[in-house]
Design an enzyme around this catalytic site. Structure first.
Site, PDB file in Angstrom:
ATOM      1  CE  LYS A   1      -2.881  -0.504   3.507  1.00 40.65           C
ATOM      2  NZ  LYS A   1      -4.092  -0.593   4.345  1.00 40.65           N
TER       3      LYS A   1
ATOM      4  CD  GLU B   1      -7.139  -0.322   7.450  1.00 41.00           C
ATOM      5  OE1 GLU B   1      -7.587   0.816   7.606  1.00 41.00           O
ATOM      6  OE2 GLU B   1      -6.014  -0.548   6.982  1.00 41.00           O
TER       7      GLU B   1
HETATM    8  N1  LIG Z   1       0.356   0.655   5.616  1.00 43.55           N
HETATM    9  C1  LIG Z   1       0.926   1.846   5.580  1.00 43.55           C
HETATM   10  O1  LIG Z   1       1.275   2.316   4.522  1.00 43.55           O
HETATM   11  C2  LIG Z   1       1.124   2.607   6.847  1.00 43.55           C
HETATM   12  C3  LIG Z   1       1.067   1.958   8.088  1.00 43.55           C
HETATM   13  C4  LIG Z   1       1.345   2.692   9.243  1.00 43.55           C
HETATM   14  C5  LIG Z   1       1.662   4.042   9.150  1.00 43.55           C
HETATM   15  N2  LIG Z   1       1.690   4.648   7.920  1.00 43.55           N
HETATM   16  C6  LIG Z   1       2.019   6.067   7.780  1.00 43.55           C
HETATM   17  O2  LIG Z   1       3.286   6.302   8.368  1.00 43.55           O
HETATM   18  C7  LIG Z   1       3.345   7.655   8.776  1.00 43.55           C
HETATM   19  C8  LIG Z   1       3.928   7.732  10.164  1.00 43.55           C
HETATM   20  O3  LIG Z   1       5.226   7.191  10.133  1.00 43.55           O
HETATM   21  P1  LIG Z   1       6.270   7.523  11.275  1.00 43.55           P
HETATM   22  O4  LIG Z   1       5.616   7.349  12.583  1.00 43.55           O
HETATM   23  O5  LIG Z   1       7.501   6.780  10.963  1.00 43.55           O
HETATM   24  O6  LIG Z   1       6.462   9.107  11.146  1.00 43.55           O
HETATM   25  P2  LIG Z   1       7.489  10.018  10.321  1.00 43.55           P
HETATM   26  O7  LIG Z   1       7.914   9.389   9.086  1.00 43.55           O
HETATM   27  O8  LIG Z   1       6.828  11.359  10.244  1.00 43.55           O
HETATM   28  O9  LIG Z   1       8.740  10.125  11.293  1.00 43.55           O
HETATM   29  C9  LIG Z   1       8.575  10.758  12.546  1.00 43.55           C
HETATM   30  C10 LIG Z   1       9.745  11.699  12.843  1.00 43.55           C
HETATM   31  O10 LIG Z   1      10.891  10.914  13.165  1.00 43.55           O
HETATM   32  C11 LIG Z   1      12.023  11.366  12.431  1.00 43.55           C
HETATM   33  N3  LIG Z   1      12.899  10.221  12.275  1.00 43.55           N
HETATM   34  C12 LIG Z   1      12.817   9.221  11.378  1.00 43.55           C
HETATM   35  N4  LIG Z   1      13.758   8.305  11.615  1.00 43.55           N
HETATM   36  C13 LIG Z   1      14.480   8.730  12.667  1.00 43.55           C
HETATM   37  C14 LIG Z   1      15.596   8.214  13.385  1.00 43.55           C
HETATM   38  N5  LIG Z   1      16.136   7.039  13.086  1.00 43.55           N
HETATM   39  N6  LIG Z   1      16.091   8.947  14.420  1.00 43.55           N
HETATM   40  C15 LIG Z   1      15.509  10.130  14.770  1.00 43.55           C
HETATM   41  N7  LIG Z   1      14.446  10.659  14.140  1.00 43.55           N
HETATM   42  C16 LIG Z   1      13.935   9.960  13.102  1.00 43.55           C
HETATM   43  C17 LIG Z   1      11.442  11.924  11.151  1.00 43.55           C
HETATM   44  O11 LIG Z   1      12.316  12.845  10.549  1.00 43.55           O
HETATM   45  C18 LIG Z   1      10.153  12.587  11.669  1.00 43.55           C
HETATM   46  O12 LIG Z   1      10.451  13.866  12.162  1.00 43.55           O
HETATM   47  C19 LIG Z   1       1.929   8.212   8.689  1.00 43.55           C
HETATM   48  O13 LIG Z   1       1.811   9.034   7.555  1.00 43.55           O
HETATM   49  C20 LIG Z   1       1.079   6.971   8.524  1.00 43.55           C
HETATM   50  O14 LIG Z   1      -0.094   7.211   7.790  1.00 43.55           O
HETATM   51  C21 LIG Z   1       1.436   3.954   6.784  1.00 43.55           C
END
Ligand SMILES: NC(=O)c1ccc[n+]([C@@H]2O[C@H](COP(=O)([O-])OP(=O)(O)OC[C@H]3O[C@@H](n4cnc5c(N)ncnc54)[C@H](O)[C@@H]3O)[C@@H](O)[C@H]2O)c1
Length: 384
Positions: free
Chosen positions: A164, A266
């Site tokens: 996805k 979900e």
């Molecule tokens: N099936 C799917 O496609 C699916 C499933 C779950 C979540 N998501 C999506 O994922 C997103 C959330 O992902 P997330 O929680 O990783 O957030 P994100 O990608 O926004 O990362 C969060 C923060 O952490 C920082 N960061 C990343 N790696 C780091 C590291 N190793 N050390 C320090 N900082 C770091 C980033 O720069 C950002 O500021 C949402 O948009 C959500 O909709 C998609």
């Protein structure tokens, strides 16, 4: 990322325990093509070998400014040392605001002159970068090969796994996208060494979701493990990632679009995504789906679908982890309801909800009365 200590997980084998160091590779089949997940500590050399020996003409790394500062130089050097293809780096601003079609279009226009059909896209970052880069990969040349190097627990344990790929509409999460699986995912837990505790909590919300929706044994193990966050040992991190991804990987070959057997993933997402959109991403994905799970559990109890034990377990796990159990100040029921009506998961009878009936079992429902949803949401408004 040097000094590789690869853990490999094979789908369907016995569960690794925190004391079990012999993890293995996971894989699923996406439209006839195998997609692998490798979980390990220090995978830079393996990534570089994969890219250098994969027959790719060029490689475009898509990352965010924050991750580029923390981990970009090391990946750049690893790829160059292995004699890999010419690199192009594209960086987005960190955060949910970057996950839009206009930003995707800007990226495509910039990288198009560099890319060829036999080139590779590499995403380096959290779920936002992965979803953004995955969407770019799905659109470029109607499907360009790509790999994920996820750097958050959220991305390693959930968002990087599967086909996805999507970005947000103004009013709905993940409304525009396509199904396009990566060639592989390198879950290098050394990236997590720099992850702030808040991001650990966000990602572990997905572990709680998987446990409550489908894995009662894992739920019991989480009760003991979560109080150690974020001071986990490497073995505990392998365990948490492996247990969170295992049910998803086991279902992906048969349900790549996650619409039937994997629908349980979900849980909490109907309300959770509405909260994220209503706050324009100010409430993180992990916090939003935690609230979504609690609110939907309350709704399920009112409907006679969910047993009270589900709500109590969620409440206990979120409390241990320090995840919110009330809506943030200023966010009301009407804003969430407005967002819910644009849900990318709606059908003719309304938004689709996944309810946990008991710990480990779920059912799907739509056509829930708005008045009841409003009543339950109001109970979670801060200060009420
Ligand atoms: N099936 C799917 O496609 C699916 C499933 C779950 C979540 N998501 C999506 O994922 C997103 C959330 O992902 P997330 O929680 O990783 O957030 P994100 O990608 O926004 O990362 C969060 C923060 O952490 C920082 N960061 C990343 N790696 C780091 C590291 N190793 N050390 C320090 N900082 C770091 C980033 O720069 C950002 O500021 C949402 O948009 C959500 O909709 C998609």
């Amino acid at each position: 990322m040097s000094n590789p200590r690869t853990a490999q997980l094979v789908s369907g084998e016995r569960l690794p325990s925190p004391a079990d160091r012999s993890c293995r590779d996971l894989e699923y089949v996406s439209r006839g093509v195998r997609s692998f997940i490798r979980i390990g500590a220090g995978l830079g050399g393996e990534v570089a070998d994969f890219v250098a020996n994969g027959g790719f003409y060029r490689a475009c790394v898509i990352t965010d400014d924050h991750v580029a500062r923390l981990h970009g130089a090391e990946l750049r050097a690893c790829l160059a040392d292995a004699g890999g293809p010419e690199q192009y780096w594209y960086s987005i601003a960190p955060g949910e605001d970057s996950k839009t079609l206009p930003r995707v279009y800007e990226c495509l226009e910039e990288i198009l002159p560099f890319m060829t059909r036999d080139s590779l896209i590499i995403t380096l970052g959290g779920g936002v970068v992965g979803n953004f880069g995955g969407t770019v990969s799905a659109l470029l040349f109607r499907g360009c090969p790509f790999i994920h190097l996820p750097t958050t627990f959220m991305a390693q344990a959930d968002s990087a796994i599967g086909a996805k790929q999507a970005v947000n509409a103004t009013r709905a999460k993940n409304a525009y996208g396509a199904f396009h699986a990566p060639l592989g995912v390198f879950d290098d837990i050394r990236f997590l060494d720099t992850l702030p505790v808040g991001e650990w909590r966000n990602g572990l919300a997905e572990s709680i979701k998987v446990a409550v929706a489908s894995q009662p044994l894992f739920a019991a193990q989480l009760s003991h493990l979560l109080c150690r966050c974020p001071r986990f040992t490497d073995d505990e991190i392998y365990f948490l990632i492996a247990e969170t991804v295992r049910p998803k990987v086991n279902g992906l070959t048969a349900d790549l679009e996650e619409r039937s057997a994997l629908m349980f993933l979900e849980l909490g997402h109907a309300i959770g995504h509405a909260i994220e959109r209503a706050t324009q991403g100010k409430v993180s994905h992990g916090a939003a789906i935690s609230l979504g799970m609690l609110i939907e559990a309350t709704l399920g109890i009112r409907l006679g679908i969910t047993c009270a034990a589900v709500h109590d377990l969620l409440s206990e796990l979120f409390s241990t982890l320090g995840l919110p159990r009330r809506l943030p100040r200023g966010l009301g029921a009407e804003q969430i309801l407005a967002s819910l009506t644009c849900s990318s998961r709606r059908v003719a009878s309304g938004p689709v909800f996944v309810f946990a009936t008991t710990v480990g079992n779920t059912v799907t429902h739509s056509g829930i009365a708005t008045a009841l949803i409003r009543e339950v949401l109001t109970e979670f408004v801060a200060g009420v």
